[in-house]
Design an enzyme around this catalytic site. Structure first.
Site, short mmCIF file in Angstrom:
data_model
loop_
_atom_site.label_atom_id
_atom_site.label_comp_id
_atom_site.label_asym_id
_atom_site.label_seq_id
_atom_site.Cartn_x
_atom_site.Cartn_y
_atom_site.Cartn_z
N SER A 61 96.98 -0.95 77.62
CA SER A 61 98.16 -1.41 78.35
C SER A 61 98.37 -2.92 78.27
O SER A 61 98.82 -3.55 79.23
CB SER A 61 98.10 -0.94 79.81
OG SER A 61 98.07 0.47 79.87
N HIS A 76 88.58 5.06 67.26
CA HIS A 76 89.49 4.97 68.41
C HIS A 76 89.17 6.10 69.39
O HIS A 76 88.80 7.20 68.97
CB HIS A 76 90.94 5.08 67.94
CG HIS A 76 91.91 4.72 69.02
ND1 HIS A 76 92.26 5.59 70.01
CD2 HIS A 76 92.57 3.56 69.28
CE1 HIS A 76 93.11 4.98 70.84
NE2 HIS A 76 93.31 3.76 70.42
N GLU A 99 90.94 8.05 70.95
CA GLU A 99 91.69 9.29 70.71
C GLU A 99 91.06 10.11 69.60
O GLU A 99 91.11 11.34 69.61
CB GLU A 99 93.16 8.95 70.41
CG GLU A 99 93.88 8.49 71.67
CD GLU A 99 94.98 7.47 71.46
OE1 GLU A 99 95.45 7.30 70.32
OE2 GLU A 99 95.39 6.83 72.46
N GLY A 129 97.48 3.62 77.55
CA GLY A 129 98.74 4.34 77.74
C GLY A 129 99.02 4.71 79.19
O GLY A 129 99.92 5.50 79.47
N ASN A 163 98.73 -0.95 67.15
CA ASN A 163 98.36 0.40 66.73
C ASN A 163 99.52 1.34 67.06
O ASN A 163 99.72 1.70 68.20
CB ASN A 163 97.08 0.82 67.47
CG ASN A 163 96.67 2.25 67.14
OD1 ASN A 163 97.22 2.87 66.23
ND2 ASN A 163 95.70 2.76 67.88
N TRP A 164 100.25 1.70 66.02
CA TRP A 164 101.45 2.53 66.24
C TRP A 164 101.10 3.97 66.60
O TRP A 164 101.96 4.74 66.99
CB TRP A 164 102.32 2.53 64.99
CG TRP A 164 103.01 1.23 64.71
CD1 TRP A 164 103.10 0.15 65.55
CD2 TRP A 164 103.71 0.87 63.51
NE1 TRP A 164 103.81 -0.86 64.94
CE2 TRP A 164 104.20 -0.44 63.69
CE3 TRP A 164 103.97 1.53 62.31
CZ2 TRP A 164 104.94 -1.10 62.71
CZ3 TRP A 164 104.70 0.88 61.33
CH2 TRP A 164 105.18 -0.43 61.53
N LYS A 165 99.86 4.36 66.36
CA LYS A 165 99.45 5.76 66.55
C LYS A 165 100.40 6.68 65.77
O LYS A 165 100.85 6.27 64.69
CB LYS A 165 99.40 6.08 68.05
CG LYS A 165 98.55 5.05 68.80
CD LYS A 165 98.23 5.42 70.22
CE LYS A 165 97.37 4.31 70.84
NZ LYS A 165 96.97 4.58 72.21
N GLU A 195 88.25 -0.96 74.41
CA GLU A 195 89.39 -0.26 75.00
C GLU A 195 88.91 0.75 76.04
O GLU A 195 88.51 1.86 75.68
CB GLU A 195 90.15 0.50 73.90
CG GLU A 195 90.76 -0.37 72.84
CD GLU A 195 91.96 0.30 72.17
OE1 GLU A 195 92.99 -0.34 72.06
OE2 GLU A 195 91.84 1.47 71.77
N GLY A 198 98.92 -0.59 71.80
CA GLY A 198 99.65 0.63 71.45
C GLY A 198 101.14 0.47 71.77
O GLY A 198 101.90 -0.13 71.00
N GLY A 199 101.53 0.97 72.92
CA GLY A 199 102.95 1.03 73.31
C GLY A 199 103.75 -0.24 73.08
O GLY A 199 104.85 -0.20 72.51
P1 13P Z 1 98.35 1.17 74.94
O1 13P Z 1 98.56 -0.30 74.61
O2 13P Z 1 99.58 2.00 74.73
O3 13P Z 1 97.69 1.34 76.26
O4 13P Z 1 97.31 1.72 73.83
C1 13P Z 1 96.13 1.04 73.63
C2 13P Z 1 95.48 1.56 72.43
O5 13P Z 1 94.95 2.67 72.42
C3 13P Z 1 95.51 0.74 71.20
O6 13P Z 1 94.64 1.24 70.24
#
Ligand code: 13P
Length: 252
Positions: free
Chosen positions: A213, A95, A97, A173, A9-11, A167, A234-235
């Site tokens: 993470s 998600h 967020e 993050g 997930n590149w966000k 999640e 994500g990251g």
């Molecule tokens: P991180 O892997 O950066 O913690 O993000 C997780 C996430 O929200 C994937 O959707």
């Protein structure tokens, strides 16, 4: 055995040239096996380009959100019809967020999950508790309710096809990963909730990812757990090499 699904997930990251470069480096290296599925969840403006670029490869392309209606006066929104038209295969729904910053609710998550299936898109439905909720011992009840509401009204076949991503909000993050045992406990609970709503046969088919993470250093341990069938990352999904390592872990 359930396949593993690794989704990056590149966000809200990358410009188009970076997105294309990533896919250039990754698409041909996704293992041919059906044991693992690799997906990039990209920002809306790049979807068309990435779908074209991944054509004929094993890398799939997902959107990070969508509206639940087919069309209408919703300025700035993107519909499931549009995503399907572009050739997108998956869509992330609910998600944390979006729940936190964009007023996503269990009700809209349910509507979007239905809309995804109505248009041939596979939903990746996100659930998870905040730190306060975990500390108040509300994790199982809260996550259970989020899952029940998300799948309400779906057919058994649709539920079997739904990807659920657990999640924990406090692990996103932050560099704090849930221990693999804790993550597995919640994922196993999610499977029980699905079993109650459907049957054991259906529940055993559902792919449940962990997210928060995840990185190459901890992914194998997480994927070795009985009820964790993949990762939403994500990251660590932003760099081609790291993403490929995560996908590779899904073949083990
Ligand atoms: P991180 O892997 O950066 O913690 O993000 C997780 C996430 O929200 C994937 O959707």
């Amino acid at each position: 055995m359930r396949k593993k699904v690794i989704a990056g997930n590149w966000k809200m990251n990358k410009v188009l040239a970076e997105a294309n470069q990533f896919v250039d480096e990754v698409a041909s290296k996704v293992p041919e096996t059906d044991q693992v599925e690799a997906i990039v969840c990209a920002p809306f403006p790049y979807l068309s380009s990435l779908v074209e670029q991944t054509n004929g490869t094993k890398l799939k392309v997902a959107a990070q959100n969508m509206h639940f209606d087919d069309n209408g006066a919703y300025t700035g929104e993107v519909s499931p019809v549009m995503l399907k038209d572009l050739g997108v295969s998956h869509v992330v729904i609910g998600h944390s967020e979006r729940r936190e910053f964009f007023a996503e609710t269990d009700e809209t998550v349910n509507k979007k999950t239905h809309a995804a299936f109505n248009h041939g898109l596979t939903p990746i439905v996100c659930v998870g508790e905040t730190l306060e909720q975990r500390e108040a011992n509300e994790t199982m009840t809260l996550v259970g309710t989020q899952v029940e509401k998300a799948i309400e009204g779906l057919s058994d076949e649709q539920i079997a096809e739904t990807i659920v991503a657990y999640e924990p909000v406090w692990a996103i993050g932050t560099g704090k990963t849930a221990s693999s045992e804790d993550a597995n406990e919640v994922c196993a609970h999610i499977r029980q909730v699905i079993k109650k709503a459907t049957s054991e046969t259906i529940a055993e088919k559902v792919v449940i990812q962990y997210g928060g993470s995840v990185k190459p250093a901890n992914v194998e341990e997480l994927l070795s757990q009985s009820d964790i069938d993949g990762a939403l990352v994500g990251g660590a999904s932003l760099e081609a090499e790291s993403f490929l390592q995560l996908v590779e872990a899904g073949t083990k």
